[in-house]
Design a protein around this motif. Structure first.
Motif, mmCIF file in Angstrom:
data_model
loop_
_atom_site.group_PDB
_atom_site.id
_atom_site.type_symbol
_atom_site.label_atom_id
_atom_site.label_comp_id
_atom_site.label_asym_id
_atom_site.label_seq_id
_atom_site.Cartn_x
_atom_site.Cartn_y
_atom_site.Cartn_z
ATOM 1 N N VAL A 131 8.417 -7.197 -6.754
ATOM 2 C CA VAL A 131 7.792 -6.087 -6.400
ATOM 3 C C VAL A 131 8.149 -5.990 -4.733
ATOM 4 O O VAL A 131 8.429 -4.850 -4.106
ATOM 5 N N ALA A 132 8.069 -7.155 -4.071
ATOM 6 C CA ALA A 132 8.314 -7.126 -2.512
ATOM 7 C C ALA A 132 9.625 -6.779 -2.216
ATOM 8 O O ALA A 132 9.677 -6.092 -1.211
ATOM 9 N N LEU A 135 10.048 -2.994 -2.598
ATOM 10 C CA LEU A 135 9.316 -2.288 -1.510
ATOM 11 C C LEU A 135 10.158 -2.328 -0.277
ATOM 12 O O LEU A 135 10.282 -1.339 0.437
ATOM 13 N N GLY A 139 11.282 1.232 0.323
ATOM 14 C CA GLY A 139 10.305 1.764 0.907
ATOM 15 C C GLY A 139 10.554 2.021 2.444
ATOM 16 O O GLY A 139 11.684 1.903 2.745
ATOM 17 N N MET A 143 5.638 0.166 4.461
ATOM 18 C CA MET A 143 6.002 -0.638 3.207
ATOM 19 C C MET A 143 6.960 -1.541 3.250
ATOM 20 O O MET A 143 6.737 -2.649 2.757
ATOM 21 N N ILE A 144 7.889 -1.479 4.291
ATOM 22 C CA ILE A 144 8.662 -2.595 4.619
ATOM 23 C C ILE A 144 7.881 -3.638 4.973
ATOM 24 O O ILE A 144 8.264 -4.850 4.728
ATOM 25 N N GLY A 147 6.223 -5.313 2.325
ATOM 26 C CA GLY A 147 7.058 -6.037 1.468
ATOM 27 C C GLY A 147 7.553 -7.329 1.966
ATOM 28 O O GLY A 147 7.518 -8.518 1.686
#
Length: 191
Positions: A131-132, A135, A139, A143-144, A147
């Motif tokens: 998920v990270a 993102l 993202g 969001m970066i 992540g």
């Protein structure tokens, strides 16, 4: 097309006071988690406190060395990764306690507890790492930061929380005074 309906600007003084409150709340929460881990899980809890401290220090270094901007979502990711570290340590400590309660020696309980907890912790870490990475790839902006902070936390939790914790618990259990089942959360041992 997008149009802005509201816009808020806060002064640096207000942001500084919010940061101070957030740091105090984070420190208080960390102290409470440490007390819980120590009193409930004893020796593995003490090792978990040390491991979590190393994870937090590692995350701060990983954010400061490349001069990565720590945003509010980034701080949330640090908190989330600390929670994941606590979760991994609780799963492992519970497994060790269960093994001690079945009557295994402390050394065998430690080996078996870490072995049985490994897959659950690994699955959780891999899922969050995926998920990270998503993102960070797709993202933008904050969001970066989220992540990146989360990915660093997951990697550090896996390295420190699993591998280093296992080495520390096994090393400490070599001392005869620290081989007592009660130090691993067992109030009684079935025969």
């Amino acid at each position: 097309s997008l149009k802005s309906e509201s816009n808020n600007t806060i002064s640096p003084k207000l942001g500084k006071s919010a940061l101070d409150v957030m740091l105090k709340a984070g420190l208080l929460a960390f102290i409470l988690v440490c007390l819980f881990m120590f009193f409930f899980y004893r020796l593995p809890g003490f090792v978990a406190i040390f491991a979590l401290s190393l994870v937090v220090i590692g995350q701060m270094l990983a954010l400061s060395i490349p001069q990565f901007t720590l945003t509010l979502p980034g701080i949330a990711a640090v908190i989330l990764s600390i929670g994941m570290g606590v979760d991994a340590n609780i799963i492992t400590a519970e497994r060790i306690k269960e093994e001690v309660l079945t009557g295994k020696s402390v050394g065998a309980a430690i080996d078996s507890g870490f072995h049985k907890a490994f897959t659950a912790v690994l699955d959780g870490n891999i899922t969050v790492a995926i998920v990270a990475l998503i993102l960070m790839k797709f993202g933008s902006g904050t969001m970066i930061s989220f992540g990146y902070s989360l990915l660093v936390g997951v990697i550090l939790n896996f390295l420190v929380g699993i591998n280093a914790s296992r080495l520390m618990v096994r090393s400490l259990s070599q001392f005869s005074q620290l081989r007592e089942p009660v130090l691993f959360g067992a109030r009684r041992v079935s025969k």
